[in-house]
Enzyme design. Structure first.
Site, short mmCIF file in Angstrom:
data_model
loop_
_atom_site.label_atom_id
_atom_site.label_comp_id
_atom_site.label_asym_id
_atom_site.label_seq_id
_atom_site.Cartn_x
_atom_site.Cartn_y
_atom_site.Cartn_z
CB CYS A 87 -0.87 0.04 1.26
SG CYS A 87 -1.84 -1.44 1.56
CB CYS A 90 0.62 3.83 -4.60
SG CYS A 90 1.01 2.66 -5.90
CG HIS A 91 -2.11 4.89 -1.10
ND1 HIS A 91 -2.89 5.80 -1.75
CD2 HIS A 91 -2.54 3.67 -1.50
CE1 HIS A 91 -3.76 5.16 -2.52
NE2 HIS A 91 -3.57 3.87 -2.39
CB CYS A 188 -32.48 -0.19 11.84
SG CYS A 188 -31.94 -1.34 10.57
CB CYS A 191 -33.70 -0.66 18.50
SG CYS A 191 -34.44 -2.24 18.93
CG HIS A 192 -30.41 1.45 16.84
ND1 HIS A 192 -29.65 1.33 17.99
CD2 HIS A 192 -30.38 0.24 16.26
CE1 HIS A 192 -29.19 0.09 18.07
NE2 HIS A 192 -29.63 -0.60 17.03
NE ARG A 229 -24.64 -4.92 16.66
CZ ARG A 229 -25.06 -5.28 17.86
NH1 ARG A 229 -24.43 -4.89 18.95
NH2 ARG A 229 -26.10 -6.04 18.00
CB CYS A 233 -28.86 -5.66 14.33
SG CYS A 233 -28.15 -4.52 15.52
#
Lengths: 272, 108
Positions: A87, A90-91, A188, A191-192, A229, A233
């Protein structure tokens, strides 16, 4: 007539009293000053954590996620693949070149004609530029590299683009967020959006912000991606989860990131 | 996989009590879990002993048991006596030892 007006008055007073009570109850919990972890109404998962969990995140040495960040840093400099590049070839210096990158993903990728998240971007670069094998989703290597790259944007505000070519994918993500699913028929948002700060059985619900991912979860005893995650859920509402890196989840990732627009990147966070 | 990190102050005064922080990457498999697919028990594999030596003496040691979490973090205090290496040793169930050494520089 008079009586009924009084009745309405009493009812109205009761309603006011109730909302005031609800308001103070919530505000009472919120009296703490969460500093950078709160932007207006937005609160990161950090503010819902226990002081013990926060202490682990506060100390970069104590935070076990940095063991993975170290793995990522080593990979950043490791030459792999037929092109003989790393990586860094180049970076160069990630602290300069990758600063801000983690705050704006997922982004629309012209070539693919759809959204792409950070994990997928890393793998695309590996395959096309380094001619190396893609890293497996949720592996130590991909988690480490993603966390290392995203950590370079630490404390920068989340700033994802939802207009232009990303707009239709944002709408799909939003639809997913409010779509009830699974045997428990929950979205979703149930709850959130409706209940952050409340309890779901023994667990405290947060606003479900994604600014700390990939994060170290004490329950997992290791770091995990945002898609892990999401899958968790989905399983909890007894819906069939999508696979890691699925388009549905990448679209959702954009919507969830946008919900937390302005919150600081916390990667790698520590949560319960 | 086992990779250890240790943090000590850059320099300490003689007689000063300073904090040593350690963190090691380890699965700490308890031996109580089952493989969900096969139903077989996953054999126990934890670090069961930690020793720290400094100035030729053992200054801290502890026996660990299955309730210790993965990637165990341990911090303790040591009194500075003289400059020199501080050695750390984590011992696995299978006898594998992870070593780490840092230099303590004591002034005055």
């Amino acid at each position: 007539m008079r009586k009924s007006i009084q009745g309405i008055g009493a009812l109205a007073a009761l309603a006011v009293a109730f909302s005031a009570f609800a308001g103070t109850a919530f505000a009472g919990k919120d009296k703490m000053n969460f500093g950078k972890y709160q932007v207006g109404e937005l609160r990161t998962g950090y503010t819902f954590s226990t002081p013990e969990t926060r202490a682990i995140q506060d100390d970069d040495f104590e935070n076990p996620a940095f063991l993975w960040v170290d793995v990522g840093e080593a990979l950043w400099n490791k030459k792999e693949g037929k092109a003989g590049k790393s990586c860094a070839s180049c970076h160069k210096n990630a602290s300069a070149s990758m600063r801000g990158v983690g705050a704006r993903y997922p982004v629309f990728n012209k070539k693919l004609g759809k959204l792409q998240n950070l994990e997928q971007r890393i793998n695309q670069e590996r395959v096309e530029k380094m001619q190396a094998k893609p890293l497996k989703y949720e592996s130590k290597e991909l988690l480490g590299l993603t966390m290392f790259v995203r950590n370079q944007s630490k404390d920068m505000p989340i700033n994802v683009s939802i207009d232009g070519p990303a707009a239709p994918f944002f709408e799909k993500g939003k639809k997913f967020y409010f779509q009830r699913r699974g045997q428990l028929d929950m979205a979703c948002a149930n709850c959130h959006v409706d209940n952050p700060g409340g309890m779901i059985r023994a667990n405290l619900l947060s606003q479900g912000q994604s600014n700390g991912f990939p994060l170290y979860r004490l329950k997992w005893q290791k770091p995990g991606s945002l898609h892990r995650r999401f899958r968790g859920c989905n399983k909890q509402v007894r819906a069939k989860p999508y696979s890691y890196g699925a388009d549905e989840y990448v679209n959702l990732e954009l919507y969830v990131a946008w919900r937390g627009q302005g919150l600081p990147v916390e990667t790698p966070a520590v949560r319960m | 996989m086992a990779k250890a990190r240790v943090k000590v102050p850059k320099s300490v005064k003689k007689g000063e009590v300073f904090q040593v922080k350690t963190l090691i990457s380890h699965k700490m498999e308890t031996g109580l879990r089952k493989n969900k697919k096969t139903g077989k028990k996953i054999p126990r594999k934890i670090i069961n002993n930690f020793v720290c030596t400094y100035d030729g003496k053992e200054v801290f040691s502890s026996d660990w048991h299955p309730a210790v979490s993965a990637n165990p973090y341990l911090a303790f205090y040591v009194k500075a006596t003289k400059s020199g290496p501080m050695n750390f040793k984590w011992t696995d169930d299978d006898g594998k030892v992870t070593d780490k050494s840092v230099n303590i520089s004591v002034s005055g």
